[in-house]
Design an enzyme around this catalytic site. Structure first.
Site, mmCIF file in Angstrom:
data_model
loop_
_atom_site.group_PDB
_atom_site.id
_atom_site.type_symbol
_atom_site.label_atom_id
_atom_site.label_comp_id
_atom_site.label_asym_id
_atom_site.label_seq_id
_atom_site.Cartn_x
_atom_site.Cartn_y
_atom_site.Cartn_z
ATOM 1 C CG PHE A 13 45.576 37.058 54.289
ATOM 2 C CD1 PHE A 13 45.333 36.104 55.280
ATOM 3 C CD2 PHE A 13 44.490 37.519 53.539
ATOM 4 C CE1 PHE A 13 44.053 35.615 55.504
ATOM 5 C CE2 PHE A 13 43.209 37.039 53.758
ATOM 6 C CZ PHE A 13 42.983 36.086 54.729
ATOM 7 C CG ASP A 70 56.798 38.322 50.254
ATOM 8 O OD1 ASP A 70 57.116 39.464 50.649
ATOM 9 O OD2 ASP A 70 55.626 37.896 50.289
ATOM 10 C CG LEU A 101 60.036 39.433 53.656
ATOM 11 C CD1 LEU A 101 61.136 39.021 54.638
ATOM 12 C CD2 LEU A 101 58.796 38.566 53.897
ATOM 13 C CG LEU A 133 49.164 34.693 45.378
ATOM 14 C CD1 LEU A 133 50.111 33.527 45.597
ATOM 15 C CD2 LEU A 133 47.953 34.552 46.266
ATOM 16 C CB ALA A 169 49.338 42.663 44.973
ATOM 17 C CB THR A 208 40.696 41.734 43.562
ATOM 18 O OG1 THR A 208 39.562 42.239 44.251
ATOM 19 C CG2 THR A 208 41.235 42.859 42.680
ATOM 20 C CG ASP A 209 35.341 40.876 44.330
ATOM 21 O OD1 ASP A 209 36.271 41.560 44.792
ATOM 22 O OD2 ASP A 209 34.335 40.560 45.019
ATOM 23 C CD GLU A 210 38.451 45.424 46.310
ATOM 24 O OE1 GLU A 210 38.735 46.623 46.211
ATOM 25 O OE2 GLU A 210 38.677 44.747 47.327
ATOM 26 C CE1 TYR A 218 44.650 45.346 45.451
ATOM 27 C CE2 TYR A 218 42.260 45.424 45.726
ATOM 28 C CZ TYR A 218 43.428 44.700 45.617
ATOM 29 O OH TYR A 218 43.388 43.322 45.663
ATOM 30 C CE LYS A 237 45.450 42.146 41.975
ATOM 31 N NZ LYS A 237 46.635 41.294 42.285
ATOM 32 C CG LEU A 267 35.600 45.038 58.488
ATOM 33 C CD1 LEU A 267 35.540 46.440 59.073
ATOM 34 C CD2 LEU A 267 34.339 44.746 57.692
ATOM 35 N N GLY A 274 35.108 57.250 47.458
ATOM 36 C CA GLY A 274 34.798 56.355 46.325
ATOM 37 C C GLY A 274 34.446 54.946 46.748
ATOM 38 C CE1 TYR A 333 39.749 53.026 60.391
ATOM 39 C CE2 TYR A 333 42.076 52.473 60.626
ATOM 40 C CZ TYR A 333 40.823 52.205 60.097
ATOM 41 O OH TYR A 333 40.637 51.139 59.265
HETATM 42 P P1 NAD Z 1 48.961 40.900 51.434
HETATM 43 O O1 NAD Z 1 49.062 42.392 51.387
HETATM 44 O O2 NAD Z 1 48.615 40.230 52.722
HETATM 45 O O3 NAD Z 1 50.342 40.254 50.948
HETATM 46 C C1 NAD Z 1 51.041 40.716 49.840
HETATM 47 C C2 NAD Z 1 52.415 40.070 49.842
HETATM 48 O O4 NAD Z 1 53.127 40.552 48.684
HETATM 49 C C3 NAD Z 1 53.268 40.446 51.059
HETATM 50 O O5 NAD Z 1 53.918 39.308 51.557
HETATM 51 C C4 NAD Z 1 54.266 41.443 50.515
HETATM 52 O O6 NAD Z 1 55.494 41.452 51.221
HETATM 53 C C5 NAD Z 1 54.428 40.958 49.085
HETATM 54 N N1 NAD Z 1 54.865 42.037 48.181
HETATM 55 C C6 NAD Z 1 54.324 43.276 48.059
HETATM 56 N N2 NAD Z 1 55.022 43.987 47.147
HETATM 57 C C7 NAD Z 1 55.994 43.169 46.662
HETATM 58 C C8 NAD Z 1 57.013 43.324 45.700
HETATM 59 N N3 NAD Z 1 57.180 44.492 45.041
HETATM 60 N N4 NAD Z 1 57.845 42.281 45.447
HETATM 61 C C9 NAD Z 1 57.698 41.101 46.123
HETATM 62 N N5 NAD Z 1 56.753 40.904 47.063
HETATM 63 C C10 NAD Z 1 55.901 41.930 47.329
HETATM 64 O O7 NAD Z 1 47.940 40.528 50.279
HETATM 65 P P2 NAD Z 1 46.841 39.367 50.221
HETATM 66 O O8 NAD Z 1 45.609 39.853 50.856
HETATM 67 O O9 NAD Z 1 47.464 38.099 50.659
HETATM 68 O O10 NAD Z 1 46.569 39.326 48.646
HETATM 69 C C11 NAD Z 1 47.356 38.495 47.798
HETATM 70 C C12 NAD Z 1 46.867 38.633 46.379
HETATM 71 O O11 NAD Z 1 45.499 38.250 46.300
HETATM 72 C C13 NAD Z 1 46.947 40.061 45.835
HETATM 73 O O12 NAD Z 1 47.345 40.001 44.495
HETATM 74 C C14 NAD Z 1 45.523 40.577 45.965
HETATM 75 O O13 NAD Z 1 45.242 41.550 44.985
HETATM 76 C C15 NAD Z 1 44.727 39.298 45.736
HETATM 77 N N6 NAD Z 1 43.408 39.258 46.369
HETATM 78 C C16 NAD Z 1 43.261 39.525 47.691
HETATM 79 C C17 NAD Z 1 42.003 39.435 48.292
HETATM 80 C C18 NAD Z 1 41.802 39.696 49.766
HETATM 81 O O14 NAD Z 1 40.662 39.710 50.237
HETATM 82 N N7 NAD Z 1 42.842 39.867 50.554
HETATM 83 C C19 NAD Z 1 40.895 39.084 47.515
HETATM 84 C C20 NAD Z 1 41.084 38.820 46.148
HETATM 85 C C21 NAD Z 1 42.345 38.896 45.601
HETATM 86 P P1 TYD Z 2 38.594 45.873 53.643
HETATM 87 O O1 TYD Z 2 38.828 44.767 54.606
HETATM 88 O O2 TYD Z 2 39.548 47.024 53.622
HETATM 89 O O3 TYD Z 2 38.461 45.202 52.201
HETATM 90 P P2 TYD Z 2 37.980 45.858 50.773
HETATM 91 O O4 TYD Z 2 38.027 47.338 50.875
HETATM 92 O O5 TYD Z 2 38.998 45.314 49.848
HETATM 93 O O6 TYD Z 2 36.598 45.322 50.547
HETATM 94 O O7 TYD Z 2 37.139 46.472 53.904
HETATM 95 C C1 TYD Z 2 35.984 45.658 53.870
HETATM 96 C C2 TYD Z 2 34.783 46.569 54.023
HETATM 97 O O8 TYD Z 2 34.805 47.139 55.334
HETATM 98 C C3 TYD Z 2 34.792 47.756 53.062
HETATM 99 O O9 TYD Z 2 33.442 48.044 52.673
HETATM 100 C C4 TYD Z 2 35.328 48.908 53.889
HETATM 101 C C5 TYD Z 2 34.839 48.575 55.295
HETATM 102 N N1 TYD Z 2 35.735 49.015 56.414
HETATM 103 C C6 TYD Z 2 35.196 49.710 57.488
HETATM 104 O O10 TYD Z 2 33.988 49.996 57.548
HETATM 105 N N2 TYD Z 2 36.045 50.069 58.497
HETATM 106 C C7 TYD Z 2 37.372 49.798 58.483
HETATM 107 O O11 TYD Z 2 38.098 50.185 59.431
HETATM 108 C C8 TYD Z 2 37.910 49.056 57.363
HETATM 109 C C9 TYD Z 2 39.367 48.718 57.299
HETATM 110 C C10 TYD Z 2 37.047 48.688 56.359
#
Ligand code: NAD
Ligand code: TYD
Length: 350
Positions: A12, A34, A36, A82, A84, A131-133, A156, A160, A196, A289, A347
């Site tokens: 993403f 990647d 994939l 990136l 993960a 991530t902020d998490e 997760y 991180k 979500l 949690g 679900y």
């Molecule tokens: P995503 O799950 O959409 O994409 C992860 C990508 O990493 C995929 O293309 C996957 O194929 C690749 N990948 C996974 N394991 C791999 C491996 N062992 N070797 C090579 N490639 C691998 O994730 P995202 O949401 O795009 O997040 C990207 C980064 O940003 C992550 O490090 C995540 O922790 C961080 N991040 C995400 C968010 C968010 O809201 N999505 C917010 C803050 C930080």
């Molecule tokens: P998510 O998109 O999984 O991101 P994160 O857990 O990294 O914040 O979830 C965002 C928020 O939405 C989180 O508080 C969990 C909640 N959530 C639901 O209520 N229903 C769902 O089906 C999903 C996937 C998440």
């Protein structure tokens, strides 16, 4: 020509980062490593994959031989990491993959960078995307700053946090030139529909229930993915080595308010009567949690590097919905058999 290794570029956020860099910096060679997984999709990059400064390598960041070979083959000067496992719910049901990729994979990359850059760290940059998490969960007030102590609560976020610590350790011990950023929840085109916002868009489109965990009172800060990509660009080029930057949208929403707003946007765009989609809202068993609130103080990147989010949430949400409605093939393609199985398991037991 500067060569930059981007990991996870088919996912993403990674796909938006790769697109930005390939287009904005024609004199850079971008190598996208990647493996994939279910979340990686080359469709995300089909508009740029024939450009001469882009190279895709299918491979796993935990594969030491492959990563070393990449450093031997290409004059890599920068890494934007990136790749993960990124979904909290999956980290609860299958944590092993998170430990392997997020911790061991990050170690493998920083160690390779250190070995290959040894004696010549000048101009090199290893940028770790986090991530902020990692900071845990906030109460009703307060914001995460760069000095908030780490207190991760899910497998997760713990994986991180662990990778962030390793990256800092390589800076302190080996002077590896690192940068770290911790960002809040992203949304926008190409996000896998387990998260979500795309999950709700997909379900609203198909008249399926919208699963809200617990009471829907948990709060997240949302940032449009292209704004995250622009922050990554700014930090990669102008961030101070060894520093951490928090990135956020200054945009806090309870889950239930966000889902209601999304329902209204979708009703309008689908020509349905206002209130139709809100009837799909279903409260389900809470996530184990479940962190209550995330909120970011992003004043450091704003003041020191001049970055701020460009989009208001209403505009970002509208653009996101438009993209998913226009690209329903993308959504159907990624919602393959494997994803359907995950969805049923996730679900139907709630
Ligand atoms: P995503 O799950 O959409 O994409 C992860 C990508 O990493 C995929 O293309 C996957 O194929 C690749 N990948 C996974 N394991 C791999 C491996 N062992 N070797 C090579 N490639 C691998 O994730 P995202 O949401 O795009 O997040 C990207 C980064 O940003 C992550 O490090 C995540 O922790 C961080 N991040 C995400 C968010 C968010 O809201 N999505 C917010 C803050 C930080
Ligand atoms: P998510 O998109 O999984 O991101 P994160 O857990 O990294 O914040 O979830 C965002 C928020 O939405 C989180 O508080 C969990 C909640 N959530 C639901 O209520 N229903 C769902 O089906 C999903 C996937 C998440």
């Amino acid at each position: 020509m500067k060569t930059i290794l981007v990991t996870g570029g088919a996912g993403f956020i990674g796909s938006h980062v790769v697109r930005l860099f390939v287009k904005k910096y024609p004199d850079y060679r971008i190598i996208n490593l990647d493996v994939l997984t279910y979340a990686g999709n080359l469709e995300n990059l089909k508009d740029i994959d024939t450009l001469p400064n882009y190279t895709f390598v299918k491979g796993d960041i935990t594969d030491g031989d492959l990563v070393n070979k990449l450093f031997e083959t290409y004059p890599i000067e920068g890494v934007i990491h990136l790749a993960a496992e990124s979904h909290v719910d999956r980290s609860i049901t299958d944590p092993a993959a998170f430990i392997r990729t997020n911790i061991f994979g990050t170690f493998n990359l920083i160690h390779a960078a250190k070995e290959h850059w040894k004696g010549n760290m000048e101009g090199k940059r290893f940028y770790h995307i986090s991530t902020d998490e990692v900071y845990g969960s906030l109460g009703e007030t307060g914001l995460f700053t760069e000095t908030t102590p780490y207190d991760p609560k899910s497998p997760y976020s713990a994986s991180k946090a662990s990778s962030d610590h390793l990256v800092r350790a390589y800076f302190n011990t080996f002077h590896l030139p690192v940068l770290i950023s911790n960002c809040s929840n992203n949304y926008g085109p190409n996000q896998f529909p387990e998260k979500l916002i795309p999950l709700c868009i997909h379900n609203i489109q198909h008249g399926k229930s919208l699963p809200v965990y617990g009471k829907g009172e948990n709060i997240r800060d949302w940032l449009y993915v292209e704004d995250h990509a622009s922050a990554i660009d700014v930090i990669f080029h102008r961030g101070i080595i060894g520093e951490t930057y928090n990135i956020g949208g200054i945009n806090e929403w309870t889950n239930i308010d966000l889902i209601r707003a999304l329902c209204d946007v979708m009703d309008k765009k689908l020509g349905r009567a206002q209130g139709t989609s809100q009837q799909l809202i279903t409260f389900v068993k809470d996530r184990a949690g479940h962190d209550m609130r995330y909120a970011i103080d992003s004043s450091k990147i704003q003041h020191e590097l001049g970055w701020k989010p460009s989009l208001q949430f209403e505009e970002g949400l509208s653009k996101t919905v438009d993209w998913y409605l226009k690209n329903s093939d993308w959504l159907e393609n990624v919602s393959s058999g494997a994803y359907e199985k995950y969805y049923d398991k996730q679900y139907h037991q709630r």
